[in-house]
Design a protein around this motif. Structure first.
Motif, PDB file in Angstrom:
ATOM      1  N   ALA A  42     -12.524 -33.215   8.247  1.00  0.00           N
ATOM      2  CA  ALA A  42     -12.243 -31.774   8.291  1.00  0.00           C
ATOM      3  C   ALA A  42     -10.829 -31.494   8.796  1.00  0.00           C
ATOM      4  CB  ALA A  42     -13.276 -31.074   9.178  1.00  0.00           C
ATOM      5  N   PHE A  43     -10.401 -32.222   9.818  1.00  0.00           N
ATOM      6  CA  PHE A  43      -9.067 -31.979  10.376  1.00  0.00           C
ATOM      7  C   PHE A  43      -7.971 -32.482   9.447  1.00  0.00           C
ATOM      8  CE2 PHE A  43      -9.181 -29.903  14.538  1.00  0.00           C
ATOM      9  CZ  PHE A  43     -10.552 -29.760  14.677  1.00  0.00           C
ATOM     10  N   ALA A  44      -8.211 -33.619   8.789  1.00  0.00           N
ATOM     11  CA  ALA A  44      -7.233 -34.121   7.815  1.00  0.00           C
ATOM     12  C   ALA A  44      -7.093 -33.127   6.662  1.00  0.00           C
ATOM     13  CB  ALA A  44      -7.653 -35.491   7.295  1.00  0.00           C
ATOM     14  N   GLU A  45      -8.221 -32.584   6.214  1.00  0.00           N
ATOM     15  CA  GLU A  45      -8.179 -31.602   5.121  1.00  0.00           C
ATOM     16  C   GLU A  45      -7.449 -30.338   5.548  1.00  0.00           C
ATOM     17  OE1 GLU A  45     -12.133 -30.860   3.615  1.00  0.00           O
ATOM     18  OE2 GLU A  45     -12.135 -32.798   2.552  1.00  0.00           O
ATOM     19  N   TYR A  46      -7.687 -29.892   6.778  1.00  0.00           N
ATOM     20  CA  TYR A  46      -7.060 -28.656   7.241  1.00  0.00           C
ATOM     21  C   TYR A  46      -5.532 -28.767   7.241  1.00  0.00           C
ATOM     22  CZ  TYR A  46      -5.648 -24.643   9.980  1.00  0.00           C
ATOM     23  OH  TYR A  46      -5.026 -23.481  10.383  1.00  0.00           O
ATOM     24  N   VAL A  47      -5.025 -29.865   7.800  1.00  0.00           N
ATOM     25  CA  VAL A  47      -3.557 -29.977   7.864  1.00  0.00           C
ATOM     26  C   VAL A  47      -2.967 -30.562   6.582  1.00  0.00           C
ATOM     27  CG1 VAL A  47      -3.543 -30.203  10.380  1.00  0.00           C
ATOM     28  CG2 VAL A  47      -3.425 -32.272   8.984  1.00  0.00           C
ATOM     29  N   ALA A 176       1.741 -27.891  10.468  1.00  0.00           N
ATOM     30  CA  ALA A 176       2.049 -28.771  11.594  1.00  0.00           C
ATOM     31  C   ALA A 176       1.068 -29.936  11.603  1.00  0.00           C
ATOM     32  CB  ALA A 176       1.954 -27.996  12.906  1.00  0.00           C
ATOM     33  N   CYS A 177       1.509 -31.034  12.187  1.00  0.00           N
ATOM     34  CA  CYS A 177       0.764 -32.299  12.220  1.00  0.00           C
ATOM     35  C   CYS A 177       0.884 -33.060  10.904  1.00  0.00           C
ATOM     36  CB  CYS A 177      -0.688 -32.136  12.640  1.00  0.00           C
ATOM     37  SG  CYS A 177      -0.846 -31.473  14.312  1.00  0.00           S
ATOM     38  N   LEU A 249     -12.845 -25.406  14.794  1.00  0.00           N
ATOM     39  CA  LEU A 249     -11.907 -25.377  13.664  1.00  0.00           C
ATOM     40  C   LEU A 249     -12.262 -24.252  12.697  1.00  0.00           C
ATOM     41  CD1 LEU A 249      -9.492 -26.653  12.149  1.00  0.00           C
ATOM     42  CD2 LEU A 249     -11.121 -28.143  10.972  1.00  0.00           C
ATOM     43  N   LYS A 250     -13.557 -24.061  12.493  1.00  0.00           N
ATOM     44  CA  LYS A 250     -14.007 -23.010  11.578  1.00  0.00           C
ATOM     45  C   LYS A 250     -13.546 -21.630  12.078  1.00  0.00           C
ATOM     46  CE  LYS A 250     -18.370 -21.714   9.508  1.00  0.00           C
ATOM     47  NZ  LYS A 250     -19.319 -21.197  10.505  1.00  0.00           N
TER      48      LYS A 250
END
Ligand code: PLP
Length: 376
Positions: A42-47, A176-177, A249-250
């Motif tokens: 989920a975090f990889a997809e977000y950034v 970012a990231c 995150l959501k």
């Protein structure tokens, strides 16, 4: 009033959050387990990064990046002097030498002119090998990565983005990231996206480095955790924290990031004529880890802080001591006049309460109190 109100956020997210946490407890998968993979995806997809490795803190995330690049004794790593200690600490933990770079007064981020100067000086002295630039997204604002990337290419250095405060920020459409060759973030509770304890993550598009970091963060594991092929560390994220982060995150993506930008815009509108408010350059977007004013001098700053405290308005000084003046770095014998802007900021900054749940009524009260003190 709270400086960063995590209690109100919990009240809003309570039903979903309680269920997420209790599901992990019921599953018995406290360490690693499916929640970690889910969170990393989920975090990889977000950034929009290819790889995310969850770990135990933002500090460990930085350390893991330096380990992946085998940064060691004899290496120079360039880092802003105006930052949280961890950005510089990890360099010394690897046995390498931090070279402190001054920051830009408007953005609080690494000054590219001074960066190039410090690289040239290091090369000329001939004692250390320049390896890495650590650029920090201070207070939520991405550093000037276009200019940093140019310098990195010129001198053949890696860029490590310390996005501990920067998660959610953007330059144009890029998040970012993803600006570093490796980028990191922190999920310390008060960061833009925080968990309920310590947590961090490393992001990269490079599969080889991602695999090294995956190994280093679990005792240098090879084919499994009892096959150890390098000296690593224990820096796993707890499954409960991963579950918390999926809920956070959501909310962050759905409304919190926009809401906090509304607060900062309103602050700036009300304060910009009487005090130096934070500057977000054209095309940049901040996630507002902090909203930081600059006043004339230390007396005014300390006076303002006391006046706000008397009205029950909490404030914070980020950061009162720049890296080049930290006792822990005395052994480097650095020249005191190395980073004058960082010195000035340490005396003149003050951060106001900011979070997505700050009411307009509280915002108005805070702005009025700041105006009253500074115009009296
Ligand atoms: C918070 C922070 C870190 C360290 O993160 P932890 O999760 O507390 O270890 C590193 N760099 C910066 C700029 C930070 O603000």
């Amino acid at each position: 009033m709270q400086f960063r109100d995590l209690k109100t956020q919990y009240t809003v997210l309570k039903d979903e959050m309680d269920k997420a946490i209790l599901d992990v407890v019921a599953s018995g998968a406290f360490v690693m387990g499916p929640k970690i993979k889910e969170m990393e995806t989920a975090f990889a997809e977000y950034v929009e990064a290819k790889h995310c490795v969850a770990c135990n803190s933002g500090t460990d995330a930085l350390l893991l990046a330096l380990k992946a690049w085998d940064v060691k004794e004899g290496d120079a790593v360039f880092v802003p002097s105006f930052t949280f200690f961890a950005s510089a600490e990890v360099i010394a933990m690897q046995g390498a030498t931090p070279v402190f770079v001054d920051v830009d007064r408007d953005t609080f981020n690494i000054c590219v002119a001074d960066l190039e100067r410090k690289i040239e000086q290091t090369l000329k002295a001939g004692k250390l090998k320049p390896r890495v630039i650590i650029a920090v997204d201070l207070f939520g604002l991405p550093a000037d990565f276009k200019a940093i990337r140019k310098i990195a290419e010129k001198y053949n250095l890696y860029v490590l983005e310390d996005g501990a405060q920067g998660f959610g920020g953007r330059i144009g459409e890029q998040k970012a990231c993803t600006f570093g060759d490796i980028s990191t973030t922190s999920f310390f509770p008060a960061k833009p996206v925080g968990c309920y304890g310590d947590g961090g993550a490393v992001f990269t598009d490079n599969a080889e480095w991602a695999a090294l970091i995956e190994s280093y963060h679990i005792h240098g594991k090879g084919s499994d955790r009892y096959d150890n092929v390098r000296i690593g560390m224990n820096s796993r994220m707890d499954s409960i924290q991963a579950a918390v982060l999926l809920v956070k995150l959501k909310a962050f993506a759905e409304h919190e990031l926009e809401d906090i930008n509304k607060v900062s815009a309103r602050y700036t509108e009300k304060l910009k004529d009487i005090v130096k408010t934070p500057i977000v350059p054209e095309g940049f977007y901040s996630s507002w880890a902090q909203y930081t004013l600059q006043v004339e001098n230390k007396e005014v700053r300390n006076g303002l802080q006391a006046a706000l405290k008397a009205l029950d308005i909490p404030t914070a000084i980020y950061y009162p001591i720049p890296m080049h003046r930290q006792t822990a770095f005395n052994y480097l014998n650095i020249n005191d006049n190395l980073c004058p802007v960082s010195d000035q900021l340490a005396d003149t900054v003050i951060s106001l309460p900011i979070h997505p749940y700050l009411t307009e009524k509280d915002q108005d009260m805070i702005c009025e109190a700041v105006c009253n003190y500074l115009t009296k």
